[in-house]
Design an enzyme around this catalytic site. Sequence first.
Site, short mmCIF file in Angstrom:
data_model
loop_
_atom_site.label_atom_id
_atom_site.label_comp_id
_atom_site.label_asym_id
_atom_site.label_seq_id
_atom_site.Cartn_x
_atom_site.Cartn_y
_atom_site.Cartn_z
CD GLU A 1 -16.52 59.34 38.94
OE1 GLU A 1 -15.55 58.96 38.26
OE2 GLU A 1 -16.42 60.02 39.98
CG ASN A 2 -18.57 62.41 33.60
OD1 ASN A 2 -17.54 61.77 33.75
ND2 ASN A 2 -18.65 63.41 32.75
#
Lengths: 218, 232
Positions: A46-47
């Site tokens: 998710e980064n």
Amino acid sequence: MLDKVGIAKRIAQELQDGWYVNLGIGIPTLVANYIPQGINVEFQSENGLLGMGAFPYDGEEDADLINAGKQTVTLLPGASLFDSATSFAMIRGQHVQLTVLGAMEVAENGDIANWKIPGRMVKGMGGAMDLVASAENIIVAMMHTNKKGESKILSKCTLPLTGVGCVKKVVTNLAVLEIINGVFHLIERAPGVSVEEIQNATEGNLVVEGEIPEMQLD
Amino acid sequence: MNKVVANSNEAIEGVKDGMTLMLGGFGLCGIPENCIGSLVKKGTTNLTCISNNAGVDDFGLGLLLQQRQIKKMISSYVGENDEFERQMLSGELEVDLIPQGSLAERCRAGGAGIPAFYTPAGFGTEVAEGKEIREFNGKPHILESALTADFAIVKAWKGDRFGNLVFKGTARNFNPVMAMAGKITIAEVEELVEPGELNPNQIHTPGIFVQRIFQGVDYEKRIEQRTVRSKN
């Protein structure tokens, strides 16, 4: 009884060809090591990355290439990079087919708690609240009991919630459980673990129907 | 058009006590190291900092925390910083923890002129307390407001005099959305180039969002969790 690797191996059996998968920090990260033969999945971090590969070789690590657990990683051919808003558009928009994450507590109504112990530990929810609120398919990877032997599979969560009514499947060191109509159902036993042991370690309502098979792990 | 300033000290001119800052980065990846260094040197206090994480004890935003320059943090995950946890649990530091996707979208919305939006993230949790709830497609959502900042401070790989930015790897993270949401946006870049050198097809942040830009120096780029495998 399973160790962390065993839990990861069992969850890996749930992967289906063509899925985009988000793995949380801890046990879930290990799932990537046990993808069944013939299955192709892409891991979303998710980064801001899709198509996450293995850890880099010693000396080839890049500070500008990490996963959501801040570990150095590599890119696979066909990988893509994007900003945090786009990343969560993938998650909220239900473009990710499976989310695997850890938990401190799970309740029979599907509630999950994994981000805060009031007065003691506050790390933050990170992306967990966005993930559990939107994912259709969530598997929780966790130990069945805490260090004191108390059940973490509960009738009601005691810790601040991460999400409500969202968990459908739990894989622990003792069992595979599914939540159906607000109760836990025992689906599989870990190797060498009896139904009674699982019942004793489960505080929430647990339905046991018929013969419960043992997990098949290589 | 020339948005170039000499260095980080010049870039943060006008940052005053009590202001709200956005700082890009995820963990220690893609953080504006030079500007953080200048803020520490300048000693500005009572800052509200919007950043996904709070650095570690001795690097990144941890340096500002050590000097008690931060009054309030708005973040999603702060697990790697003991000093942060201590200040938060003792009540010295005000903390607003918000889901990571909501944080990113709140910045994006702030920059995009959207005052608020509905999201399912956090419904039924502490995050939803005091917020408007509305059902869409049979599912409850909470109303989240946009975030803006007096200064947004971002870090890019390459940039030009017009403020166009290109990011590298996962160092992109929150930087593009925060760049949009600053009244004044400062970009520090590893390599400052002339307009025309960056391929317009590959610009991640168009220069319109950036007011000041400079080429940073001495990037440490510390790795938080160095994980490698051996070649054998």
